[in-house]
Every structure is written in C-alpha cells, then in structure tokens.
Design an enzyme around this catalytic site. Structure first.
Site, PDB file in Angstrom:
ATOM      1  CG  ASP A 294      -2.196   0.866   0.887  1.00  0.00           C
ATOM      2  OD1 ASP A 294      -2.151   1.691  -0.058  1.00  0.00           O
ATOM      3  OD2 ASP A 294      -3.209   0.743   1.582  1.00  0.00           O
TER       4      ASP A 294
HETATM    5  C1  BGC Z   1      -5.009   3.228   0.151  1.00  0.00           C
HETATM    6  C2  BGC Z   1      -5.159   2.233  -0.960  1.00  0.00           C
HETATM    7  C3  BGC Z   1      -5.010   2.908  -2.290  1.00  0.00           C
HETATM    8  C4  BGC Z   1      -3.645   3.581  -2.337  1.00  0.00           C
HETATM    9  C5  BGC Z   1      -3.319   4.237  -3.646  1.00  0.00           C
HETATM   10  C6  BGC Z   1      -3.749   4.071  -0.004  1.00  0.00           C
HETATM   11  O1  BGC Z   1      -3.736   5.119   0.895  1.00  0.00           O
HETATM   12  O2  BGC Z   1      -4.995   2.551   1.383  1.00  0.00           O
HETATM   13  O3  BGC Z   1      -6.408   1.593  -0.844  1.00  0.00           O
HETATM   14  O4  BGC Z   1      -5.154   1.994  -3.332  1.00  0.00           O
HETATM   15  O5  BGC Z   1      -3.617   4.564  -1.317  1.00  0.00           O
HETATM   16  O6  BGC Z   1      -3.996   5.397  -3.837  1.00  0.00           O
END
Ligand code: BGC
Length: 760
Positions: A294
């Site tokens: 993530d």
């Molecule tokens: C979130 C993810 C997301 C990623 C990319 C993160 O903060 O937890 O779900 O896909 O950002 O934007």
C-alpha cells in the site's frame, strides 16, 4: 535474440519515429523487441527469456511504482533508464502514451509501464459506493459496474485498478466501511469475485480491461475501535473463517494483483508478514500474481516499531513478499545494496520481477502498450449511465414505509429539502478522484422532471454538518405549502472513506433537529438518506413516515431515487451490514458467538424501566446492554419492498449428509402483494456444537428472485458440506460432523430453523 539485436532494433525504430518525439494524436507503433520475438509462447517462457537479459538495476526498476508527475524530463529520464515499472495517477491518455513511449521505445529492453489508478466505484460514470453495490445483493450489478469502470478507465490508459476492497468491516466507525461489501465473508466473497470478473473480463489482454487488485491483505477492517490504520486483534479462527475467505475467493477467481494492508496483526505489519504474503497466499493457495505494497506501507513499518530504518524496511518487505513498492522509495534506494550484501538474493529479486512481468504479459502490454487515441476517453455513454442508474436503484434499502411511498405525481405539492437533495459532489461518495460534478444528476433535478412546478425546493441546511437554525426555519415555513415532505439527509462524501473514521455515526449537524421540526408540521415526512456507512438513525426512522436508505449512489443517484420514490421501480436492496441503535454497540455483526449467557430478550429490562435501588442481579445476568438491548436497529439482510413476501418452510433433500456430500434446500417464497418485486432470499446455518464455538448464524447462500403479484416460487440452494468447514481445534479448516440449524429467511434475524446433520 541477443541484447545487441534488441538495441539495434530500438535504434532502427527510433530513427523511424524520431527520438523522443512521441506522436501526439496517433498512438506510436510498437517496436520489435524481445517481447515480440516471444509472441505466442506461454507467458512463463516469455518472462524467463526477458529476465535473462535484465541487469540488477533494470530488475529493481520493474519493482518500483511512482505516482504521476506528468511528462517531464526527470520522469522521462528515469523511464528511459529502466528505473520505473509502474505509474499510478496518470490519467491523461496523451501523457500516458508519451510516458509509455519512453519505456517502450527508449529504454534498453522496451518493457512497457503499467498505469494504475484507484478506480473504486467508477471512473467518470460513478456507481454506488461498494457498500451500496453490496446492498443490491446482485453480483451482476457489481460485475457490470466493474466492467464499465474498466472500459472507461482503460480508455484513458489505466490498465490496473486498486479494487476490489474485500476487507470485512464490522465497525461502522471505520470510514473505509464504505469501500467494501460489508460485514459478511460470504457476501463479500461473491461480490469481490464479481468485481474481479468485471474488471478483468475473460481475456485480460483486451485493451478495455483492467487488472484487479484485491485489497487490503489482510485484516485492515478490524482496526481497533474503527480507527483507521490501527492495530488489530485477529486470532487464527477469525483470520481463516472471516478475514481470508474473500481474498481466497479473489485469488481463485484469477485476480491479477493483491495489495497488502497498513495494519499489523499480532504486532506484524502486513508489509512484513511473510506468513500471510508467502506461506498462505503463495504456498497454500498457489497464487502467482503481483503483490503491491500500500502507499508507503513498507516505510510505515518504521513508525510501527517493526523496522529499524529504511534499509530494514526494504529488507523486511522484500523477504515477506511485497513485489512492488508503491511510493515507499525503498526498493529504488535500498534494494541494490541489500542484494550486494547478500541479504536479498538474486533469486528473491527474480521471483519479484517475474510477478511484475507476468502481469504485463497477461495484460498484453507488450503487444498493446498505448491508448488508442481514436477511441480514448469513452465516458458517460447512455449505456454506462443506464447501468449506473440501475445499480443505484438496486442498491437502495427501504427501511420503513407507513404507506406514504410511493408518491405519485398526482398534483400534490412536494417539499424537497435537506442538504443531500442537490449535492452533486457529495452524492458520489468517497474515492471519486475523476468524478465530474456537472455530470451528476441529483434527486432535486430528477424530481423536478417528474413533479414539475409541484416541487418546492428549500434546502434548509446546505451541507450535512450545517447547523443553521434560520435554514431549518425556512424549510419548516416552506413545508406549510406542501402536502408531502421529502427530506434528503446523510453524510458528505468526505465524512467516510480512508482516514475518515467517526466516533459518532449519527446524522451530523442539525439534520436530526430539522427532521423533528419538519415532522412537527404534521405533514408526512419521507426521509432519504445518502451516506457512506450504516448510521445510528433509529430515532429518525421512528419519527418519520418512510425511510429510503442509500449508500452514496453516484452519478445517477437522482434518477434512481426519483424512480424509487415514485414507484416506477420497486426497492429491492437489503442491508449488507447490521445497523446499530447506538454507536456503543460497535463492533456489531449478526454472525456473533452466542456466549455462555445468551440474552433472553423476553426478560429484557432496559435502563428506564429498572426500578430504583434494584438488586444487582434483577436485570438478569446475560449478555446485553441495559441501554441498547442486544439487537441492532435493523438486522443484516433487512430491506422492505412496495410488495410483501411470505416464506414457506424449507425442505431438505435429506436431513443428513457426509462431510464430502451436499444437500439441496428448497423454500417456497410468495409475493403476497399487488405488484411485482424482487426479494433477496437468504440461506443461513448454525453449527450447534463445534470444537470451537460457532457463530449463531452464518450466511451460506442467497438468491434475488423477482416475483409477480401472487406468484409462489420454489427457491433452491445447494449446500455442500464443504461450505460448513471452519478452522477447528486441529488448527485447520475442515468439516466437523454434527447437528446444524438452517434457515431460509428474509434477513439474519428472522425465520424458523429446520435441522440437519453432517455424519462421519
Ligand atoms: C489506500 C489504498 C489505495 C492507495 C493508492 C492508499 O492510501 O490505502 O487503498 O489503493 O492509497 O492510492
């Protein structure tokens, strides 16, 4: 083909096209590279032949994902040098093509980039938030929404979405409850698989598909107290029985990628959790996709107190099984030294790179790296808007109706009021990076189309947190001229989603007060809710005459809600989550354990009925809140219709089955009302005695049946014994012989059980 040949081919094509000059209006031609030399060979062979040619730097480059900064010399230079594997958040097709051109034509090996984006419930045409889609209890709604999302987003160059989120959420304080399919592992599995199928289609090389990303692996929804990013307490029973099944279903459905989660389980952040990422996902489940971190999640192992420094975090991530570094800046800065010191082996790196290249081959990017600009930006087609409207219609849940709904256009004056009546931004909900307000149709617009001049509009409050007493007075004054009041309340988009947890999940601002004052006018009040979570609105539901509950419904929320309110469409959504009376009931879910002292509701004494100086034990010593009781305000699976359904008693093909057998369950369901309607018929079981105590009910099947007035239909389920397996005292998932209760019912709180047993 040797490397010199590849370079020669590259040079030839550069001369042909003109160095660095990506054609603007036409997608550039793809040069002949090692990849085209292997066309037709199995993906694994193509991956192998490419990996043999790669330097360590190029391999590491493939493991790196950066956020978009547009086309600029720095970015172009890094791509040409083979230092970027993927970009997220580039959404302009011409820019995508220019960046891709640098990768395909100007990097040594010509490996294409994969462009990614959070396309969570639509790209331009926004569908209901995933929790709303789950409320449809119709996987076709999810599949179609995901297919439309893929078609629109891929037309801008995005071939990888970070969706579906299949985190089970049992605490409505958690803002991200909006992004998943609710509290139940079975419903979430069905919907998660439908999303994967919708995004990926049956041929991922088609340029209008996207790779799905099943996230967040794992346990993120169990954040303590619903506080985002928080620690979790997940024992192995919960892990295997509740948290993991939707991920397993996604892996089995062929999801091309996974994302690991921010949280820790038992002190181990997912980005460093080898057991999850390797032992379970790869070794036990045999999944061969790409695991992306993530955003910054590997780095965050430092503040977690799990990694000492950046180098340590990179090492932990790589060894645990994170293939791609999303904006951690760890693999680009640390991985080479870790390989040189021998802490990460070349085999480790190759395995990671393989997972990335496999994705790119599976997506057909080597053959079709560019967006076809002639068909780019395919947005808001009538078919897409229609699909979004149908999804919003099927996602709405009728919580109460004293007969005021549907409201016909019969000359009555309608007061349309409340902060969500004309909220073009907010009705789309969380994760709408690419939404355009101007395309969003609000209920006000749609109701005006139907009721014309009989609509009186006075918002009262202008946003959900508004507390304006004057605003409420204006709405109350306007109500005097109306025959029916339709009040649109809820939460603004920003009050749910990532990092937007709430400790109070009631209607914000003065909305409840407004409803009370409107009701005091004596006019019938219909409450329409648009929100990102199940809220504590039992009092408001009790107060008003009808309540239509919508999780943020998206672009076509207006027409959908107008069709439902006026009866053109009959509501058929059901709750994918339990709705609490009070926030203190969190976490709240139907599939709870009985406890040793289950609540005896017949003897329930609530706080205001307890006599003065009552004896300590006078309220009974069982498991309930003396102020909230033991039940939710509305149970999981609940939702009304403009018609009524009655259930007969289920019959079983046999009342016993072996651990490898199955039974069929048949239940007659009748539409006893005067109009056609769709009913979500639900199958639940309870394992009465287990080597670990089992939940009081578990969903094992459902079917949405559309019945004509007076029609009776036998709804049939097949229940394999394997569906009864759970994580037993032997620390493995298996079926235990024993006796079970079974219900076929309209929600998780009703029905009369029949019994069956599983024999040795
Ligand atoms: C979130 C993810 C997301 C990623 C990319 C993160 O903060 O937890 O779900 O896909 O950002 O934007």
């Amino acid at each position: 083909m040797n490397i010199n040949k590849i370079i020669a081919l590259a040079v030839t094509s550069l001369l042909a096209v003109g160095a660095g000059a990506a054609p603007k209006k036409k997608a550039p031609k793809v040069r002949k590279s090692i990849a085209s030399a292997t066309v037709g060979l199995p993906v694994e062979q193509r991956v192998d032949s490419l990996i043999k040619l790669m330097t360590l730097d190029e391999k590491i480059g493939q493991l790196v994902q950066y956020t978009g900064t547009g086309y600029n010399p720095d970015r172009a230079g890094a791509i040409k040098a083979g230092k970027v594997g993927s970009l997220l958040n580039e959404i302009d097709p011409e820019t995508v093509n220019k960046l891709q051109y640098e990768a395909v034509e100007n990097s040594r090996l010509g490996i294409p980039l994969v462009f990614a984006r959070d396309v969570i419930h639509g790209f331009k045409t926004i569908f209901p938030i995933p929790l709303g889609q789950a409320a449809s209890w119709n996987p076709d709604v999810v599949r179609e929404g995901s297919r439309v999302s893929a078609d629109e987003a891929s037309s801008a160059g995005i071939r990888w979405t970070f969706s579906p989120m299949v985190d089970i959420a049992r605490d409505a304080r958690w803002g991200r409850i909006a992004e998943g399919y609710g509290e139940d592992p079975y419903l979430t599995s069905v919907m998660g698989v439908a999303a994967v199928e919708g995004y990926q289609g049956d041929d991922l090389t088609r340029t209008n598909t996207m790779a799905a990303c099943v996230k967040h692996f794992a346990g993120y929804g169990f954040a303590e107290g619903g506080r985002d990013y928080n620690t979790t307490w997940i024992n192995d029973g919960l892990l295997y029985d509740v948290v993991l099944p939707p991920f397993k279903a996604g892996a089995d459905a062929g999801a091309a990628t996974f994302m690991c989660s921010f949280n820790d389980i038992d002190g181990i952040p997912s980005s460093g959790n080898r057991r999850l990422l390797r032992d379970i996902l790869r070794d036990q489940w045999g999944w061969d996709g790409l695991m992306v971190s993530d955003w910054g999640s590997m780095n965050q192992m430092i503040p977690h107190g799990f990694a000492k420094d950046a180098k340590d975090a990179a090492l932990l991530g790589a060894l645990a099984g994170v293939d791609m570094d999303m904006e951690n800046h760890l693999y680009d800065n640390e991985l080479k030294a870790l390989v040189e010191s021998g802490q990460v082996t070349m085999e480790d790196i190759d395995a990671m790179v393989r997972n990335v290249l496999r994705l790119k081959f599976r997506l057909g990017l080597f053959e079709n790296p560019y967006v076809d600009l002639k068909t780019a930006n395919r947005f808001y087609t009538p078919a897409n808007l229609d699909a979004a409207r149908r999804a919003a219609e099927e996602s709405a849940i009728l919580l109460k109706n004293n007969g005021i709904l549907p409201v016909a256009a019969d000359g009555r004056k309608i007061l349309v009021t409340g902060p969500m009546a004309d909220a073009q931004h907010d009705q789309n909900g969380t994760w709408c990076f690419d939404m355009e307000k101007a395309h969003t149709v609000t209920p006000l617009t749609s109701l005006r189309e139907i009721f014309g001049n009989n609509v009186i509009y006075e918002p009262g409050l202008t946003f959900s947190r508004d507390t304006s007493a004057e605003g409420i007075s204006r709405a109350v004054a306007a109500a005097e001229k109306a025959d029916v009041i339709i009040c649109f309340v809820g939460e603004e988009a920003v009050l749910s989603g990532e990092a937007h947890s709430r400790a109070d999940i009631s209607l914000p601002g003065a909305q409840s007060d407004m409803l009370r004052q409107l009701k005091a006018t004596g006019k019938p009040v219909v409450t329409v809710v648009m929100t990102g979570r199940p809220m504590t609105i039992a009092d408001e539901v009790a107060l008003t005459d009808a309540t239509l509950y919508n999780f943020h419904p998206g672009t076509m929320g207006g027409p959908a809600i107008a069709n439902l309110l006026t009866g053109k469409v009959n509501p058929s959504g059901k709750l994918p989550v339990s709705m609490a009376k009070m926030v203190g009931q969190m976490p709240l879910y139907y599939a709870r354990k009985a406890t040793g002292r289950p609540h005896n509701e017949a003897n329930e004494v609530l706080i205001n009925d307890i006599p003065l100086e009552a004896a300590q034990t006078s309220t009974g010593c069982d498991s309930y809140y003396i102020d909230a009781g033991d039940r939710p305000a509305f149970p999981f699976g609940f939702g009304l219709s403009y018609t009524n359904f009655s259930y007969g008693s289920p019959t079983l093909s046999s009342d016993r089955m072996t651990a490898d057998g199955s039974i069929t369950v048949t239940c007659p369901v009748t539409n006893t009302g005067k109009r056609e309607g769709a009913e979500v018929v639900q199958l639940y079981v309870r394992d009465l005695v287990g080597s670990r105590a089992r939940p009081v009910r578990e969903l094992k099947g459902f079917e949405k049946a559309t019945l004509a007035p007076g029609e009776t239909r036998d709804v049939t389920f097949t229940l394999p014994a394997s569906a009864l397996a759970f994580y037993t005292i032997n620390n493995r998932t298996e079926v235990e012989p024993g006796d079970f209760n079974l219900w076929v019912s309209p929600d998780a709180a009703s029905g009369t059980p029949v019994t069956f047993s599983v024999t040795e």
